[in-house]
Design an enzyme around this catalytic site. Structure first.
Site, PDB file in Angstrom:
ATOM      1  N   HIS A 357       0.797  -1.234   0.000  1.00 21.62           N
ATOM      2  CA  HIS A 357       0.000   0.000   0.000  1.00 21.62           C
ATOM      3  C   HIS A 357       0.822   1.273   0.000  1.00 21.62           C
ATOM      4  O   HIS A 357       0.263   2.356   0.197  1.00 21.62           O
ATOM      5  CB  HIS A 357      -0.919   0.031   1.222  1.00 21.62           C
ATOM      6  CG  HIS A 357      -1.997  -1.001   1.194  1.00 21.62           C
ATOM      7  ND1 HIS A 357      -3.241  -0.775   0.675  1.00 21.62           N
ATOM      8  CD2 HIS A 357      -1.993  -2.293   1.609  1.00 21.62           C
ATOM      9  CE1 HIS A 357      -3.969  -1.866   0.791  1.00 21.62           C
ATOM     10  NE2 HIS A 357      -3.235  -2.813   1.351  1.00 21.62           N
ATOM     11  N   LYS A 544      -6.747  14.403   4.209  1.00 25.43           N
ATOM     12  CA  LYS A 544      -5.973  13.148   4.191  1.00 25.43           C
ATOM     13  C   LYS A 544      -4.930  13.279   5.290  1.00 25.43           C
ATOM     14  O   LYS A 544      -4.798  14.352   5.883  1.00 25.43           O
ATOM     15  CB  LYS A 544      -5.313  12.928   2.830  1.00 25.43           C
ATOM     16  CG  LYS A 544      -4.641  14.187   2.256  1.00 25.43           C
ATOM     17  CD  LYS A 544      -4.156  13.984   0.834  1.00 25.43           C
ATOM     18  CE  LYS A 544      -5.207  14.127  -0.208  1.00 25.43           C
ATOM     19  NZ  LYS A 544      -5.697  12.861  -0.732  1.00 25.43           N
ATOM     20  N   ARG A 545      -4.193  12.216   5.573  1.00 25.61           N
ATOM     21  CA  ARG A 545      -3.108  12.358   6.549  1.00 25.61           C
ATOM     22  C   ARG A 545      -2.136  13.436   6.105  1.00 25.61           C
ATOM     23  O   ARG A 545      -1.970  13.673   4.902  1.00 25.61           O
ATOM     24  CB  ARG A 545      -2.372  11.018   6.692  1.00 25.61           C
ATOM     25  CG  ARG A 545      -3.102  10.021   7.542  1.00 25.61           C
ATOM     26  CD  ARG A 545      -3.280  10.488   8.957  1.00 25.61           C
ATOM     27  NE  ARG A 545      -2.030  10.400   9.690  1.00 25.61           N
ATOM     28  CZ  ARG A 545      -1.821   9.587  10.721  1.00 25.61           C
ATOM     29  NH1 ARG A 545      -2.784   8.800  11.163  1.00 25.61           N
ATOM     30  NH2 ARG A 545      -0.651   9.560  11.337  1.00 25.61           N
ATOM     31  N   LYS A 550       2.196  14.271   0.208  1.00 28.88           N
ATOM     32  CA  LYS A 550       0.825  14.632  -0.213  1.00 28.88           C
ATOM     33  C   LYS A 550       0.710  16.130  -0.510  1.00 28.88           C
ATOM     34  O   LYS A 550      -0.286  16.586  -1.052  1.00 28.88           O
ATOM     35  CB  LYS A 550      -0.177  14.222   0.861  1.00 28.88           C
ATOM     36  CG  LYS A 550      -0.244  12.700   1.061  1.00 28.88           C
ATOM     37  CD  LYS A 550      -1.169  12.338   2.214  1.00 28.88           C
ATOM     38  CE  LYS A 550      -1.130  10.859   2.582  1.00 28.88           C
ATOM     39  NZ  LYS A 550      -1.959  10.010   1.709  1.00 28.88           N
ATOM     40  N   THR A 652      -8.022   7.056  -1.863  1.00 29.76           N
ATOM     41  CA  THR A 652      -9.407   6.586  -1.959  1.00 29.76           C
ATOM     42  C   THR A 652     -10.377   7.736  -1.726  1.00 29.76           C
ATOM     43  O   THR A 652     -11.516   7.678  -2.171  1.00 29.76           O
ATOM     44  CB  THR A 652      -9.681   5.458  -0.945  1.00 29.76           C
ATOM     45  OG1 THR A 652      -9.043   5.777   0.288  1.00 29.76           O
ATOM     46  CG2 THR A 652      -9.151   4.133  -1.447  1.00 29.76           C
ATOM     47  N   LYS A 656     -14.169   9.028  -3.394  1.00 29.96           N
ATOM     48  CA  LYS A 656     -15.349   9.469  -2.623  1.00 29.96           C
ATOM     49  C   LYS A 656     -15.813  10.838  -3.109  1.00 29.96           C
ATOM     50  O   LYS A 656     -17.009  11.081  -3.283  1.00 29.96           O
ATOM     51  CB  LYS A 656     -15.019   9.502  -1.119  1.00 29.96           C
ATOM     52  CG  LYS A 656     -14.707   8.119  -0.565  1.00 29.96           C
ATOM     53  CD  LYS A 656     -14.035   8.147   0.801  1.00 29.96           C
ATOM     54  CE  LYS A 656     -13.439   6.775   1.113  1.00 29.96           C
ATOM     55  NZ  LYS A 656     -12.465   6.793   2.202  1.00 29.96           N
TER      56      LYS A 656
HETATM   57  C1  26W Z   1       4.263   0.868  10.092  1.00 26.89           C
HETATM   58  C2  26W Z   1       3.993   2.172   9.589  1.00 26.89           C
HETATM   59  C3  26W Z   1       3.003   2.172   8.489  1.00 26.89           C
HETATM   60  C4  26W Z   1       1.653   2.272   8.793  1.00 26.89           C
HETATM   61  C5  26W Z   1       0.727   2.292   7.775  1.00 26.89           C
HETATM   62  C6  26W Z   1       3.425   2.074   7.196  1.00 26.89           C
HETATM   63  C7  26W Z   1       2.495   2.094   6.184  1.00 26.89           C
HETATM   64  C8  26W Z   1       1.155   2.210   6.474  1.00 26.89           C
HETATM   65  C9  26W Z   1       0.107   2.229   5.401  1.00 26.89           C
HETATM   66  C10 26W Z   1       0.364   1.147   4.393  1.00 26.89           C
HETATM   67  C11 26W Z   1       0.021   3.550   4.740  1.00 26.89           C
HETATM   68  C12 26W Z   1      -1.269   3.693   4.011  1.00 26.89           C
HETATM   69  O1  26W Z   1      -2.312   3.837   4.613  1.00 26.89           O
HETATM   70  N1  26W Z   1      -1.224   3.671   2.685  1.00 26.89           N
HETATM   71  C13 26W Z   1      -2.360   4.079   1.909  1.00 26.89           C
HETATM   72  O2  26W Z   1      -3.108   2.939   1.521  1.00 26.89           O
HETATM   73  C14 26W Z   1      -4.289   3.331   0.831  1.00 26.89           C
HETATM   74  C15 26W Z   1      -5.119   2.089   0.589  1.00 26.89           C
HETATM   75  O3  26W Z   1      -4.504   1.268  -0.342  1.00 26.89           O
HETATM   76  C16 26W Z   1      -3.925   4.053  -0.451  1.00 26.89           C
HETATM   77  O4  26W Z   1      -5.106   4.495  -1.077  1.00 26.89           O
HETATM   78  C17 26W Z   1      -3.045   5.265  -0.156  1.00 26.89           C
HETATM   79  O5  26W Z   1      -2.585   5.834  -1.359  1.00 26.89           O
HETATM   80  C18 26W Z   1      -1.869   4.836   0.685  1.00 26.89           C
HETATM   81  O6  26W Z   1      -1.128   5.979   1.115  1.00 26.89           O
END
Ligand code: 26W
Length: 815
Positions: A357, A544-545, A550, A652, A656
């Site tokens: 992701h 978004k975060r 971003k 995503t 929306k």
């Molecule tokens: C361990 C730290 C950590 C925590 C969460 C690393 C990575 C993440 C996630 C994978 C980050 C995340 O939320 N990625 C997002 O995933 C969405 C669903 O697929 C995508 O639409 C976003 O583009 C992507 O940033």
């Protein structure tokens, strides 16, 4: 299954729950009591629905889908379930007779914020789609006592408050203590041989008990129901505790309990940046060990063998966080079920698939070997063996040694979670076409050249019934009035809206609905921010975060430049615009917190400057979360999706906004590329470099200082940013932009300004604006999570849904 019950029955059940479960008589009950009573009734219905669904799945021997994820960002459940079960109106009426407003009850429910952002929200959308599409599915996660922190801005600076959501949220979860399992940490491994059997003994381990809690999610029409099982950690040392208690060591007994419970105390609030902390590793293993034991128990109970696991179950790993499920499955099969390595490995490999992701290099999780070996000694041994066999196989194939090292699950003193995932699974996918290509060419290039057959794409999707029908009911009603309600089951049908593209009356209705949604949002903003905004202004939204990739600071920099221009030219022609932001930053991400404060302080300056504040307003929404998104997105005119090309995996929220008829102002990044493909040049505002152009610019040696020196507008804006707003200097952001600008804000600035101006021209012609909006809705069908799930099922899981009208074969002896 039919969930309809009469008004009288609803009222009786409510009164019964109030009296017997909540100890209050209906005349004295508060909205909170009523919310809980209704939630309990709906929960009972879902439990029954799930049982029926499961029975049919078993009778038809349908494959089970297991979706493992450290995060499920569910938001609220009551409205979604009532809507999907088709009983919202019945409950509304039944409650109204008791003088209770259903909409007030919705407000009693806290958000279940068991996730950070995109990853967790996607998982929640998928539970809905799995149920709707008729796949028997279980999500597995952790029952964090504290979800994502509540964001409080103090003079623009983000502070974090604990989110203790359980008091209002736990009604949805049914504890299942009979399915509790033990998870073992620490200790050491003793090995011996007994008649050719390799006997492995884990000694002196610490036990923790994993207790499951189940939440159910109804699919549309309630035919399918998904189950989310979350694990809570508690002390497993009950007998030992008693010894301590009896021996008078009360406090030590308590301490042990607390030590176990800390495992599921809190969600890690970092996304895209792992904390290499022992507790995080503990959480991950706790999740997968409990989950794998649960899946295997269920399978063995039914089939008495694991040989057919790949045919009967698909296990999906959502990002690398649950990847230790792989060595854990190996452990159970080798040490507890008597399998040999090769057979176990083949079963694991054919059962498990992995989705990536993010391409952020810093997000790829690695664990130091020392920590790992100490905490999970047997799992470490198994990873060593996976690593040894993988490297041997690659060497035997003649693969270059350095390349083997880069792909190895164990290297440089680290356990590399992404490598372990690719090596061990049969499928690796990205979450948009562009992202899946990038994975093959960059992050996983070495793997792609060796095992190209593993790589797939499944573009993300959203639970659009929540994001359109439930959160924008007036617009949904208009759509239904125009094209009927078949789109509620089949989002592709939204394309029937295209024939109304030039229907003035329809576009005017759409404008009226948007205006109404904007008024609702303006009320919220007045109440929460104390800022009055103009519902006729353009609502230009970025939520978004907060992350530099971003590029919220690109948005803010343009706002600052516009402000500078407008205060010099206060009578210039400028369509009033409200810039709306919402974002949480990881608590330790200092630059992100400064960007928040910059936006807030700049906003205060602008909002209080009479030279410009009739034309511009900047609003920073505190504590952005699912429920706020549901209110905000239907009010947006513009959807800001402005990440540097090649950095956002999919996004995503872009989907929306699109389905609600907002216009995307974005780069060719993530799923924006596919939104563009769907709507065409005329119906999207694209700007900025493409991914290859970004790469080229980097190869040429990108020097942001040169742009800064030769660009008076940027120069002036960056300088004022450095001098600061609200008495705070933002020198660090301005230095970063001038000196390194890792996400190329300056390079894309001019084109961003151009595209934003274009949006102003388009907005000026209302018919044109809503024509674009309607066209966006019409083409949004392919971004339904239903479609994503069907893609996963056919391309990756080889799964079929439970047949709608099953022909159940009953053996003569069972008749
Ligand atoms: C361990 C730290 C950590 C925590 C969460 C690393 C990575 C993440 C996630 C994978 C980050 C995340 O939320 N990625 C997002 O995933 C969405 C669903 O697929 C995508 O639409 C976003 O583009 C992507 O940033």
């Amino acid at each position: 299954m039919n969930y309809k019950i009469s008004k009288k029955e609803i009222q009786e059940q409510i009164k019964d729950k109030l009296t017997h479960e909540l100890s209050v008589e209906w005349q004295d009950a508060t909205d909170e009591h009523y919310y809980k009573a209704v939630a309990l009734i709906v929960r009972d219905m879902l439990v029954k629905g799930r049982k029926k669904f499961k029975d049919v799945a078993e009778q038809t021997d349908t494959k089970n889908i297991y979706y493992l994820c450290m995060e499920f960002l569910l938001g609220r459940s009551l409205k979604n379930n009532l809507f999907n079960l088709g009983i919202e109106d019945d409950f509304r009426k039944a409650l109204s007779d008791l003088n209770v407003r259903l909409d007030n009850l919705y407000e009693m429910e806290p958000d279940a914020g068991l996730g950070n952002g995109g990853l967790g929200r996607l998982a929640a959308c998928f539970l809905d789609a799995l149920a709707t599409q008729g796949y028997p599915a279980m999500g597995y996660s952790l029952r964090y006592e504290y979800g994502i922190f509540r964001q409080k801005l103090v003079e623009g600076w983000q502070t974090e408050l604990p989110d203790f959501w359980l008091p209002g949220g736990q009604v949805w979860f049914q504890p299942v203590p009979t399915r509790a399992v033990e998870v073992h940490f620490d200790g050491f491994i003793e090995e011996s041989w007994n008649n050719q059997y390799h006997v492995v003994n884990h000694k002196d381990y610490t036990k923790v008990l994993a207790v499951p809690y189940d939440l159910y999610v109804a699919g549309m029409d309630g035919r399918g129901v998904s189950r989310l099982r979350v694990w809570a950690a508690t002390s497993a040392e009950a007998d030992f505790d008693m010894k301590l208690f009896n021996g008078g060591d009360y406090l030590r007994a308590m301490e042990q309990n607390a030590m176990a419970e800390v495992i599921t105390k809190v969600l890690y609030p970092e996304d895209n940046h792992p904390e290499g902390k022992s507790l995080r590793l503990t959480q991950q293993y706790f999740l997968v060990s409990a989950t794998v034991q649960d899946i295997i128990r269920r399978h063995l109970f039914r089939y008495s063998t694991l040989d057919n696991l790949p045919e009967k179950a698909a296990i999906h790993l959502n990002d690398t966080h649950p990847v230790l499920a792989i060595p854990e499955m190996m452990r159970v099969m080798l040490d507890e079920c008597g399998y040999g390595w090769d057979q176990a490995w083949s079963i694991v490999n054919r059962t498990v698939a992995y989705t990536n992701h993010t391409v952020m290099a810093e997000a790829l999780e690695c664990w130091g070997v020392d920590l790992f070996r100490r905490r999970l000694p047997r799992i470490y041994q198994i990873i060593e063996e996976i690593n040894r066999r993988f490297c041997a196989e690659m060497h035997a194939r003649g693969v270059d040694g350095q390349k083997v090292g880069r792909m190895a699950p164990l290297n440089d003193g680290y356990v590399k979670m992404a490598n372990l995932a690719v090596v061990s699974t049969h499928s690796v996918n990205g979450v948009s076409k562009l992202h899946s290509e990038i994975l093959k060419q960059t992050v996983f290039q070495d793997f792609y050249t060796e095992m190209p057959e593993k790589f797939r794409n499944v573009t993300n999707g959203i639970a659009y019934r929540r994001w359109l029908n439930q959160s924008n009911p007036e617009y949904a009603d208009l759509i239904t009035e125009l094209i009927g309600d078949s789109y509620i089951h089949n989002a592709a049908r939204l394309d029937r809206l295209l024939k109304y593209q030039d229907d003035k009356a329809v576009l005017e209705k759409m404008a009226k609905i948007r205006r109404h949604n904007k008024e609702r949002m303006a009320d919220y903003i007045l109440k929460n921010n104390g800022v009055t905004i103009d519902p006729d202004s353009i609502f230009d939204v970025q939520v978004k975060r907060l992350h530099e990739y971003k590029r919220q600071h690109l948005n803010a920099l343009d706002i600052l430049a516009t402000y500078q221009w407008l205060r010099e030219n206060p009578s210039a022609d400028f369509t009033p615009r409200t810039y709306i932001f919402g974002a949480k930053a990881a608590p330790g991400y200092y630059m992100a917190k400064q960007i928040i404060q910059f936006i807030v302080n700049l906003g205060n300056t602008i909002n209080n400057d009479p030279r410009v504040n009739e034309k511009m307003k900047v609003v920073y929404l505190e504590d952005y979360r699912v429920t706020l998104a549901e209110l905000l997105i239907p009010s947006a005119d513009i959807s800001q999706q402005i990440s540097l090309a090649g950095t956002e995996a999919s996004g995503t929220s872009n989907m929306k906004f699109m389905i609600n008829g907002a216009v995307t102002l974005g780069t060719l990044d993530g799923a924006n590329v596919e939104i563009h493909e769907a709507v065409g040049d005329e119906n999207i505002l694209l700007f900025g470099m493409t991914t290859p152009q970004v790469e080229q610019a980097k190869r040429n040696g990108y020097i942001p200082g040169n742009i800064y020196q030769n660009h008076p507008v940027l120069h002036q804006a960056i300088d004022e940013m450095g001098r600061g707003f609200g008495g705070v200097s933002f020198q660090q952001i301005s230095d970063s932009l001038r000196n390194s600008d890792p996400y190329m804000v300056l390079a894309d600035f001019d084109d961003y300004v151009r595209a934003r101006k274009k949006s102003m021209e388009l907005y000026a012609n209302s018919a044109q604006w809503y024509r674009i909006g309607l066209t966006n809705t019409a083409h949004a069908g392919c971004f339904s999570a239903d479609r994503s799930i069907r893609d996963y099922a056919t391309e990756i899981w080889s799964a079929e849904p439970v047949p709608a009208h099953p022909k159940i074969h009953i053996a003569p002896s069972q008749k």
